[in-house]
Structures are given as C-alpha cells and as structure tokens.
Design an enzyme around this catalytic site. Structure first.
Site, PDB file in Angstrom:
ATOM      1  N   ALA A  64       0.861  -1.183   0.000  1.00 52.39           N
ATOM      2  CA  ALA A  64       0.000   0.000   0.000  1.00 52.39           C
ATOM      3  C   ALA A  64       0.897   1.233   0.000  1.00 52.39           C
ATOM      4  CB  ALA A  64      -0.915   0.000   1.219  1.00 52.39           C
ATOM      5  N   VAL A  90       4.687  -1.163   3.097  1.00 48.67           N
ATOM      6  CA  VAL A  90       4.522   0.250   2.761  1.00 48.67           C
ATOM      7  C   VAL A  90       5.355   0.600   1.530  1.00 48.67           C
ATOM      8  CG1 VAL A  90       4.813   2.620   3.568  1.00 48.67           C
ATOM      9  CG2 VAL A  90       4.061   0.836   5.164  1.00 48.67           C
ATOM     10  N   LYS A  91       4.683   1.129   0.516  1.00 43.23           N
ATOM     11  CA  LYS A  91       5.374   1.560  -0.700  1.00 43.23           C
ATOM     12  C   LYS A  91       5.783   3.023  -0.561  1.00 43.23           C
ATOM     13  CE  LYS A  91       4.005   0.249  -4.836  1.00 43.23           C
ATOM     14  NZ  LYS A  91       3.124   0.020  -6.015  1.00 43.23           N
ATOM     15  N   CYS A  92       7.063   3.278  -0.789  1.00 41.37           N
ATOM     16  CA  CYS A  92       7.592   4.643  -0.785  1.00 41.37           C
ATOM     17  C   CYS A  92       8.325   4.887  -2.100  1.00 41.37           C
ATOM     18  CB  CYS A  92       8.568   4.853   0.368  1.00 41.37           C
ATOM     19  SG  CYS A  92       7.838   4.787   2.011  1.00 41.37           S
TER      20      CYS A  92
END
Length: 223
Positions: A64, A90-92
């Site tokens: 996400a 977590v997508k960064c």
C-alpha cells in the site's frame, strides 16, 4: 518465483487467489482511483479500509503506497498503513525524501517496497535503506524506448554480488514475456495485472490439443 497481482480490484484479487498461485498484492493510488466510483467522497480512511479488505482475501504481502511526499508525512502514513495488518508492506517512492522515510520505517521493523525505480543506482540505494522489496518499472521504461528488462538483469546481478536481502519485484508488467524474462533473470517476484495472469494460461496448441482430446473422448464415451 512469487506471483503478486497488481490491482486494487477485490473481484480480480479473489479470482486470481482462487487459482492457487497468488503470493501477494501490489496496489498504488492510480489503481485505487480506477475502482472508486466517487473520488471526491473517497477518504483516506476509505483507502485504509480497502487495504484491510485486500488483506482478508490474500494471505501474503499487500503493498500500500503513501500518498504524500514529505518525509515526516510519509513516515506517519507508513506507520498508519503498517498498523492495518501484519501483511501490509509500505510503498515509498525512490526520492531523496522517500529514502529518508524508508530508512526510518525499515529501522522500526516496517517492511518497505521501494517503488518507481528506474535505474540500478536507485535500486542500490533502496537496498541500503533497508527496503524489503525494490520495484523496477519495466513497462514504463519500454515506453520510452529503453530496455526495461535490462534494468532487472542489472539489479539482480548487483544484489547477488553483495547478497542484499532486498527482493526484486518486477513491476509495470505488460505481457507474459516480461514474466518469463524476469524468471530467467532470477527476479524474486513478478507483480502482474489480472489480464496478463489470464494470458499466462493461454497457448493455441493447448486449445487445439484439448479440442482434439475432447473430440476423441466423445467417441470413447459413445462406444
């Protein structure tokens, strides 16, 4: 090789999961926007609730993406997203500030998917920042007449050289050949659109062979 599905559509995720070969899910703001009937009423809480529903379907990593660009806000959002479910990754984005957020979040035990990676140097930085996954976008490179799969090959070799634990997650896949080439190069994961998963099943000789077998089977049954 692990197969993820690249979608936010719950029906597509369920259908792919029913095949028994799905290992995880990747989403992004663009994919979520496609399934929202009224974007003006879609809140950040709605987004988090949707990610929770995805986690109920698939027992595997669910990426996400943060929806902000400042490092402090990325960290705050990343912590919120990670709290949704143990499977949330977590997508960064691979930017200067994104790198800071990755380092902080990964240092606190939150799994990170470094996204929008288009060069080997970016992939090295992602691994150094503690990302669990790095996502080279092969289709988008192909779109600008650059060999996207060459990037995957470079990242795999670099990671092998230094035994980085970061997994190579090939993204922006457009067709089955991308999946095959990624597998040949030793990429850990391919995240695949729903329609391309269907294309992986298809071969004209399978169809013609099945028709012949069924025709012959009908003769046997009649006898």
């Amino acid at each position: 090789m692990k197969f993820f599905i690249d979608t936010a559509d719950l029906e597509e995720i369920s259908a792919a999961n029913d095949l028994g070969v799905l290992d995880g899910v990747t989403t992004n703001p663009s994919l979520v926007a496609k399934i929202v009937s009224d974007p003006e009423k879609f809140t950040y809480q709605d987004f988090k609730d949707h990610i929770a529903k995805v986690c109920e379907i698939v027992d595997g990593p669910v990426s996400a993406e943060v929806t902000t660009l400042s490092p402090e806000e990325m960290i705050s959002q990343g912590e919120e997203l990670a709290a949704i479910h143990d499977n949330v990754v977590v997508k960064c984005p691979l930017t200067r500030d994104g790198l800071k957020a990755m380092r902080h979040l990964s240092g606190n035990g939150i799994r990170i998917n470094a996204t929008l990676v288009f060069s080997p140097s970016q992939a090295i930085l992602a691994a150094k920042a503690g990302a669990s996954y790095v996502s080279p976008f092969v289709g988008r490179l192909d779109d600008i007449s650059t060999e996207g799969m060459a990037l995957v090959d470079q990242i795999v070799r670099i990671y092998d050289n230094y035994r980085f634990p970061t997994e190579v997650l090939v993204a922006s896949i457009r067709h089955p050949q991308h999946v095959v080439e990624a597998a040949l190069m030793g990429a850990d994961i391919a995240t695949i659109p729903f329609d391309v998963i269907g294309q992986l099943l298809k071969h004209p000789l399978t169809d013609s062979g099945l028709k012949r077998f069924m025709d012959d089977a009908s003769v046997i049954q009649q006898g």
